[in-house]
Structures are given as C-alpha cells and as structure tokens.
Design a protein around this motif. Structure first.
Motif, PDB file in Angstrom:
ATOM      1  N   ALA A  13       1.247  -1.359   0.036  1.00  0.00           N
ATOM      2  CA  ALA A  13       0.151  -0.415  -0.014  1.00  0.00           C
ATOM      3  C   ALA A  13       1.214   1.044   0.151  1.00  0.00           C
ATOM      4  N   ALA A  14       1.756   1.138  -1.007  1.00  0.00           N
ATOM      5  CA  ALA A  14       2.154   2.767  -1.421  1.00  0.00           C
ATOM      6  C   ALA A  14       3.026   3.106  -3.095  1.00  0.00           C
ATOM      7  N   THR A  15       3.172   3.962  -2.752  1.00  0.00           N
ATOM      8  CA  THR A  15       3.857   4.320  -4.201  1.00  0.00           C
ATOM      9  C   THR A  15       4.906   3.348  -4.663  1.00  0.00           C
ATOM     10  N   PRO A  16       5.068   3.185  -6.042  1.00  0.00           N
ATOM     11  CA  PRO A  16       6.489   2.794  -6.488  1.00  0.00           C
ATOM     12  C   PRO A  16       8.018   4.014  -5.866  1.00  0.00           C
ATOM     13  N   GLU A  17       7.300   5.034  -5.642  1.00  0.00           N
ATOM     14  CA  GLU A  17       8.170   5.653  -4.908  1.00  0.00           C
ATOM     15  C   GLU A  17       8.703   5.680  -4.080  1.00  0.00           C
TER      16      GLU A  17
ATOM     17  N   LEU B  15       7.743  -2.894   6.117  1.00  0.00           N
ATOM     18  CA  LEU B  15       9.174  -1.249   6.256  1.00  0.00           C
ATOM     19  C   LEU B  15       8.058  -0.561   5.919  1.00  0.00           C
ATOM     20  N   VAL B  16       7.736  -0.926   4.905  1.00  0.00           N
ATOM     21  CA  VAL B  16       7.440   0.946   3.692  1.00  0.00           C
ATOM     22  C   VAL B  16       5.561   0.889   4.239  1.00  0.00           C
ATOM     23  N   GLU B  17       5.809   0.220   4.988  1.00  0.00           N
ATOM     24  CA  GLU B  17       4.126   0.139   4.895  1.00  0.00           C
ATOM     25  C   GLU B  17       4.220   1.558   5.825  1.00  0.00           C
TER      26      GLU B  17
END
Length: 142
Positions: A11-15, A136-138
């Motif tokens: 649940a995040a953009t590729p960036e 980690l990203v989320e």
C-alpha cells in the motif's frame, strides 16, 4: 534450474517502495539472512551481499545489469558454482498500491543442490523478506 519468485502488494507508490529499497542499509532489516550490503545500487554498479546462515558467512559479488529506479533492478553473480540471476520489479497495481516482485533463477553446477530442504528454506526466507519489506514501507508512510 531452480527459481524462487514471490510478489506482494504494498500500500504505497513505487517511489515510496524505492525509497526503502534504494537504501542498502535497510536490506538486513527486511532480509535477515543478509548481514550487510556493500557497493552502489546504480547502473553498472557492483554489490557485495554478505549472507549469514547460522555460523557461516558467505559474501556474494553481483553486478547490476539493469537499473531503472522505481521500476526494476536486476543483477547477476554468484559463488561456489551457483550463479543467480535476480530481479526486483515495482509496478503500479492499483492507485496507491505497488506490486513488488522478487524473482531469482539459479544456474551452474552447484544449483543442482538447491532442492528439498535447501530450496524450501530459501523460498521461505524470500517469502518472509517480502512480507517484512511491505511492513517496512507501509510503516515509513505513517
């Protein structure tokens, strides 16, 4: 040839995903078999992936063959008769969601040993690493 592939929707953009992926210091946090990563993540770059499996330490040298920030990185390299061809891709799945894929194909004389429990452990570690990467990203977005 043994192949390990896992994909996960983040649940995040590729960036957003690339911000974490591009920071080599984070790699051991989401792929614990890695003790550390040295080198430069760039076109033509070289990395040393320092694996820790139990008491064994195994540095693996890889060369980056494809590099498109926020979209794809692919490297090849190996050690002990095993050659890995590995890529991570980052693609918009839905607005605000990215499908992150890890795909590695093993070849060489030693690749014949990647069967049974060895393959199962590698496959399981890769699956868990993708789950950790997602978390980690989320978490970084909040």
């Amino acid at each position: 040839m043994p192949t390990v592939q896992h994909a996960i929707d983040v649940a995040a953009t590729p960036e957003d995903c690339w911000r974490i992926f591009g920071d080599l210091a984070t790699w051991p946090r989401w792929f614990p078999m890695l003790e550390r990563v040295e080198g430069e993540l760039r076109a033509g770059g070289r990395l040393t992936l320092r694996f820790a499996v139990g008491p064994a330490r195994l540095p693996v040298e890889v060369a980056i063959e494809e590099y498109r920030p926020g979209e794809l990185v692919r490297w090849v390299g190996g050690r002990l008769g095993v050659r890995g061809d590995h890529f991570y891709s980052f693609a918009v799945n839905n607005p605000g969601s990215t499908r992150v894929t890890s795909h590695e194909t093993f070849s060489g004389v030693g690749a014949r040993l990647i069967t049974g429990p060895v393959f199962a452990r590698l496959d399981g570690e890769t699956h868990q690493s993708m789950e950790r990467f997602k978390a980690l990203v989320e978490a970084a977005k909040t």
